[in-house]
Design a protein around this motif. Sequence first.
Motif, PDB file in Angstrom:
ATOM      1  N   LEU A   1       0.823  -1.209   0.000  1.00 27.61           N
ATOM      2  CA  LEU A   1       0.000   0.000   0.000  1.00 27.61           C
ATOM      3  C   LEU A   1       0.857   1.259   0.000  1.00 27.61           C
ATOM      4  CD1 LEU A   1      -2.864  -1.044   2.423  1.00 27.61           C
ATOM      5  CD2 LEU A   1      -3.013  -0.739  -0.050  1.00 27.61           C
ATOM      6  N   LYS A   2       1.949   1.248   0.747  1.00 26.59           N
ATOM      7  CA  LYS A   2       2.845   2.404   0.773  1.00 26.59           C
ATOM      8  C   LYS A   2       3.471   2.645  -0.591  1.00 26.59           C
ATOM      9  CE  LYS A   2       4.155   2.538   5.634  1.00 26.59           C
ATOM     10  NZ  LYS A   2       5.233   2.340   6.600  1.00 26.59           N
ATOM     11  N   ASP A   3       3.676   1.559  -1.349  1.00 28.55           N
ATOM     12  CA  ASP A   3       4.261   1.676  -2.685  1.00 28.55           C
ATOM     13  C   ASP A   3       3.254   2.195  -3.709  1.00 28.55           C
ATOM     14  OD1 ASP A   3       6.644   0.727  -1.690  1.00 28.55           O
ATOM     15  OD2 ASP A   3       6.377  -1.317  -2.431  1.00 28.55           O
ATOM     16  N   ASN A   4       1.974   2.253  -3.339  1.00 23.40           N
ATOM     17  CA  ASN A   4       0.939   2.703  -4.261  1.00 23.40           C
ATOM     18  C   ASN A   4       0.009   3.684  -3.544  1.00 23.40           C
ATOM     19  OD1 ASN A   4      -1.172   3.039  -6.056  1.00 23.40           O
ATOM     20  ND2 ASN A   4      -1.171   0.895  -6.700  1.00 23.40           N
ATOM     21  N   PRO A   5       0.413   4.954  -3.448  1.00 24.05           N
ATOM     22  CA  PRO A   5      -0.373   5.944  -2.705  1.00 24.05           C
ATOM     23  C   PRO A   5      -1.803   6.105  -3.222  1.00 24.05           C
ATOM     24  CG  PRO A   5       1.738   6.869  -3.397  1.00 24.05           C
ATOM     25  CD  PRO A   5       1.622   5.512  -4.004  1.00 24.05           C
ATOM     26  N   THR A   6      -2.020   5.961  -4.508  1.00 26.14           N
ATOM     27  CA  THR A   6      -3.374   6.093  -5.054  1.00 26.14           C
ATOM     28  C   THR A   6      -4.279   5.008  -4.504  1.00 26.14           C
ATOM     29  OG1 THR A   6      -2.466   7.054  -7.072  1.00 26.14           O
ATOM     30  CG2 THR A   6      -4.713   6.211  -7.193  1.00 26.14           C
ATOM     31  N   LEU A   7      -3.772   3.787  -4.496  1.00 22.80           N
ATOM     32  CA  LEU A   7      -4.547   2.678  -3.951  1.00 22.80           C
ATOM     33  C   LEU A   7      -4.784   2.870  -2.462  1.00 22.80           C
ATOM     34  CD1 LEU A   7      -5.896  -0.070  -4.300  1.00 22.80           C
ATOM     35  CD2 LEU A   7      -3.653  -1.123  -3.967  1.00 22.80           C
ATOM     36  N   LEU A   8      -3.786   3.320  -1.754  1.00 19.67           N
ATOM     37  CA  LEU A   8      -3.915   3.550  -0.312  1.00 19.67           C
ATOM     38  C   LEU A   8      -5.024   4.567  -0.032  1.00 19.67           C
ATOM     39  CD1 LEU A   8      -2.922   3.038   2.549  1.00 19.67           C
ATOM     40  CD2 LEU A   8      -1.191   4.788   2.190  1.00 19.67           C
ATOM     41  N   LYS A   9      -5.066   5.653  -0.792  1.00 19.32           N
ATOM     42  CA  LYS A   9      -6.108   6.662  -0.608  1.00 19.32           C
ATOM     43  C   LYS A   9      -7.493   6.085  -0.907  1.00 19.32           C
ATOM     44  CE  LYS A   9      -3.132  10.584  -1.598  1.00 19.32           C
ATOM     45  NZ  LYS A   9      -2.765  11.612  -2.563  1.00 19.32           N
ATOM     46  N   THR A  10      -7.584   5.268  -1.935  1.00 20.13           N
ATOM     47  CA  THR A  10      -8.862   4.641  -2.282  1.00 20.13           C
ATOM     48  C   THR A  10      -9.340   3.732  -1.166  1.00 20.13           C
ATOM     49  OG1 THR A  10      -8.308   4.744  -4.636  1.00 20.13           O
ATOM     50  CG2 THR A  10     -10.037   3.189  -3.985  1.00 20.13           C
ATOM     51  N   ILE A  11      -8.444   2.930  -0.644  1.00 21.83           N
ATOM     52  CA  ILE A  11      -8.812   2.023   0.442  1.00 21.83           C
ATOM     53  C   ILE A  11      -9.216   2.818   1.677  1.00 21.83           C
ATOM     54  CG2 ILE A  11      -7.896   0.295   2.048  1.00 21.83           C
ATOM     55  CD1 ILE A  11      -6.364  -0.853  -0.371  1.00 21.83           C
ATOM     56  N   TYR A  12      -8.516   3.889   1.956  1.00 20.75           N
ATOM     57  CA  TYR A  12      -8.849   4.739   3.098  1.00 20.75           C
ATOM     58  C   TYR A  12     -10.272   5.286   2.959  1.00 20.75           C
ATOM     59  CZ  TYR A  12      -8.595   8.485   6.542  1.00 20.75           C
ATOM     60  OH  TYR A  12      -8.844   9.312   7.602  1.00 20.75           O
ATOM     61  N   ARG A  13     -10.619   5.753   1.747  1.00 18.86           N
ATOM     62  CA  ARG A  13     -11.963   6.262   1.514  1.00 18.86           C
ATOM     63  C   ARG A  13     -13.017   5.167   1.708  1.00 18.86           C
ATOM     64  NH1 ARG A  13     -10.127   8.279  -3.624  1.00 18.86           N
ATOM     65  NH2 ARG A  13      -8.698   9.930  -3.104  1.00 18.86           N
ATOM     66  N   ILE A  14     -12.705   3.968   1.270  1.00 22.03           N
ATOM     67  CA  ILE A  14     -13.633   2.846   1.443  1.00 22.03           C
ATOM     68  C   ILE A  14     -13.845   2.555   2.924  1.00 22.03           C
ATOM     69  CG2 ILE A  14     -13.918   0.351   1.098  1.00 22.03           C
ATOM     70  CD1 ILE A  14     -12.463   0.766  -1.633  1.00 22.03           C
ATOM     71  N   VAL A  15     -12.747   2.530   3.673  1.00 13.66           N
ATOM     72  CA  VAL A  15     -12.849   2.263   5.104  1.00 13.66           C
ATOM     73  C   VAL A  15     -13.673   3.350   5.801  1.00 13.66           C
ATOM     74  CG1 VAL A  15     -11.528   2.105   7.250  1.00 13.66           C
ATOM     75  CG2 VAL A  15     -10.746   0.880   5.213  1.00 13.66           C
ATOM     76  N   LEU A  16     -13.439   4.604   5.438  1.00 19.31           N
ATOM     77  CA  LEU A  16     -14.229   5.692   6.026  1.00 19.31           C
ATOM     78  C   LEU A  16     -15.717   5.552   5.690  1.00 19.31           C
ATOM     79  CD1 LEU A  16     -11.991   8.856   5.473  1.00 19.31           C
ATOM     80  CD2 LEU A  16     -12.470   7.669   7.620  1.00 19.31           C
ATOM     81  N   ALA A  17     -15.994   5.113   4.458  1.00 16.87           N
ATOM     82  CA  ALA A  17     -17.381   4.958   4.030  1.00 16.87           C
ATOM     83  C   ALA A  17     -18.085   3.824   4.793  1.00 16.87           C
ATOM     84  CB  ALA A  17     -17.448   4.690   2.534  1.00 16.87           C
ATOM     85  N   LEU A  18     -17.325   2.859   5.276  1.00 15.57           N
ATOM     86  CA  LEU A  18     -17.926   1.760   6.038  1.00 15.57           C
ATOM     87  C   LEU A  18     -18.476   2.233   7.368  1.00 15.57           C
ATOM     88  CD1 LEU A  18     -15.335  -1.071   5.366  1.00 15.57           C
ATOM     89  CD2 LEU A  18     -17.621  -0.848   4.380  1.00 15.57           C
ATOM     90  N   ASP A  19     -17.878   3.278   7.880  1.00 22.73           N
ATOM     91  CA  ASP A  19     -18.317   3.921   9.112  1.00 22.73           C
ATOM     92  C   ASP A  19     -18.604   2.900  10.211  1.00 22.73           C
ATOM     93  OD1 ASP A  19     -18.915   6.282  10.573  1.00 22.73           O
ATOM     94  OD2 ASP A  19     -21.054   5.863  10.341  1.00 22.73           O
ATOM     95  N   TYR A  20     -17.593   2.111  10.464  1.00 25.24           N
ATOM     96  CA  TYR A  20     -17.754   1.086  11.505  1.00 25.24           C
ATOM     97  C   TYR A  20     -17.522   1.716  12.797  1.00 25.24           C
ATOM     98  CZ  TYR A  20     -12.664   0.934  11.356  1.00 25.24           C
ATOM     99  OH  TYR A  20     -11.342   1.251  11.391  1.00 25.24           O
TER     100      TYR A  20
END
Length: 105
Positions: free
Chosen positions: A86-105
């Motif tokens: 994930l650190k090697d791919n900042p775009t993917l990391l940001k996408t995953i972060y947005r997904i996690v935030l959207a889960l609102d667990y």
Amino acid sequence: MSIKKNLGNRIREIRINRSLTQEALAEKINLSAKSLSQIELGNNFVSAETLDELCSALNITPNALFDFKYSDVAENTSLEEIVKRLKDNPTLLKTIYRIVLALDY
């Protein structure tokens, strides 16, 4: 899985990690996006010339291109390895972060 499918998956994986669209990579290697799509799907194989162009365009060695063990994240992949990828791919990391935030667990 066949070598064509493995190679297609590997090309797609590396292309995405480089934040390239099929169209952008196809242009770099003088193929149509449709032809690249068929290669990535494992429906067509590539010529030696195209393999060479892929390696140049993706800035990888042929060994890395045929290193299929990294095509899928295995169940036993360590958290450290996942974080490194994930650190090697900042775009993917940001996408995953947005997904996690959207889960609102």
